[in-house]
Design a protein around this motif. Sequence first.
Motif, mmCIF file in Angstrom:
data_model
loop_
_atom_site.group_PDB
_atom_site.id
_atom_site.type_symbol
_atom_site.label_atom_id
_atom_site.label_comp_id
_atom_site.label_asym_id
_atom_site.label_seq_id
_atom_site.Cartn_x
_atom_site.Cartn_y
_atom_site.Cartn_z
ATOM 1 N N VAL A 8 -61.770 21.537 8.116
ATOM 2 C CA VAL A 8 -61.477 22.935 7.818
ATOM 3 C C VAL A 8 -62.143 23.777 8.906
ATOM 4 O O VAL A 8 -63.068 23.304 9.578
ATOM 5 C CB VAL A 8 -61.979 23.347 6.411
ATOM 6 N N ASP A 41 -55.967 24.593 7.944
ATOM 7 C CA ASP A 41 -56.398 25.941 7.581
ATOM 8 C C ASP A 41 -55.611 26.580 6.445
ATOM 9 O O ASP A 41 -55.737 27.769 6.206
ATOM 10 C CB ASP A 41 -56.408 26.848 8.809
ATOM 11 N N GLY A 42 -54.835 25.795 5.746
ATOM 12 C CA GLY A 42 -54.107 26.362 4.619
ATOM 13 C C GLY A 42 -53.959 25.368 3.478
ATOM 14 O O GLY A 42 -53.850 24.156 3.702
ATOM 15 N N GLN A 43 -53.957 25.881 2.257
ATOM 16 C CA GLN A 43 -53.833 25.030 1.083
ATOM 17 C C GLN A 43 -52.507 24.264 1.089
ATOM 18 O O GLN A 43 -52.467 23.095 0.723
ATOM 19 C CB GLN A 43 -53.960 25.863 -0.200
ATOM 20 N N ALA A 44 -51.438 24.915 1.526
ATOM 21 C CA ALA A 44 -50.128 24.250 1.544
ATOM 22 C C ALA A 44 -50.165 23.030 2.467
ATOM 23 O O ALA A 44 -49.653 21.962 2.119
ATOM 24 C CB ALA A 44 -49.036 25.224 1.981
ATOM 25 N N GLU A 45 -50.776 23.182 3.632
ATOM 26 C CA GLU A 45 -50.892 22.050 4.559
ATOM 27 C C GLU A 45 -51.766 20.952 3.950
ATOM 28 O O GLU A 45 -51.448 19.765 4.053
ATOM 29 C CB GLU A 45 -51.470 22.513 5.894
ATOM 30 N N ALA A 46 -52.867 21.333 3.321
ATOM 31 C CA ALA A 46 -53.756 20.356 2.680
ATOM 32 C C ALA A 46 -52.995 19.549 1.643
ATOM 33 O O ALA A 46 -53.116 18.318 1.578
ATOM 34 C CB ALA A 46 -54.954 21.058 2.043
ATOM 35 N N GLU A 47 -52.200 20.219 0.831
ATOM 36 C CA GLU A 47 -51.422 19.528 -0.198
ATOM 37 C C GLU A 47 -50.351 18.641 0.417
ATOM 38 O O GLU A 47 -50.123 17.524 -0.041
ATOM 39 C CB GLU A 47 -50.813 20.549 -1.153
ATOM 40 N N THR A 52 -58.191 15.815 1.329
ATOM 41 C CA THR A 52 -59.115 15.977 0.203
ATOM 42 C C THR A 52 -60.512 16.424 0.607
ATOM 43 O O THR A 52 -61.453 16.282 -0.166
ATOM 44 C CB THR A 52 -59.214 14.673 -0.613
ATOM 45 N N GLY A 73 -57.233 19.786 -1.104
ATOM 46 C CA GLY A 73 -57.715 21.157 -1.027
ATOM 47 C C GLY A 73 -58.616 21.390 0.163
ATOM 48 O O GLY A 73 -59.077 20.457 0.811
ATOM 49 N N LEU A 74 -58.850 22.659 0.437
ATOM 50 C CA LEU A 74 -59.717 23.076 1.535
ATOM 51 C C LEU A 74 -61.146 23.126 1.025
ATOM 52 O O LEU A 74 -61.560 24.103 0.410
ATOM 53 C CB LEU A 74 -59.294 24.449 2.060
#
Length: 106
Positions: A8, A41-47, A52, A73-74
């Motif tokens: 992150v 840098d974004g929740q959508a990318e993390a998902e 994790t 998640g970030l």
Amino acid sequence: MEIEILVVPGCPNEKPVADQLRRALDDVGLSRETFTTRVIDGQAEAEQIGFTGSPTVLIDGRDPFAEPGRVPGLACRVYRTPDGLAGVPALRQLRQALKDGGGAGS
């Protein structure tokens, strides 16, 4: 072998994990291997990628330290090491992950 560190923005463990990974690569005879660092840098990318926590080390697209049930998640990541919880995997854990991922000795 493709190795990537996912972090992150501003992750305090980015440099420590990179240093530890470089040492592990050298230790297992993979001194010429390189790795990249990618900022999530974004929740959508993390998902989307199943990220994790920061830092995450991927070896050939696989997270050798994945724990079932962790929600993407970030966030900062905590690793279970032989010496207790830590912000980065232990050196011996990284060595083993590299060996299992197609490195020297596999």
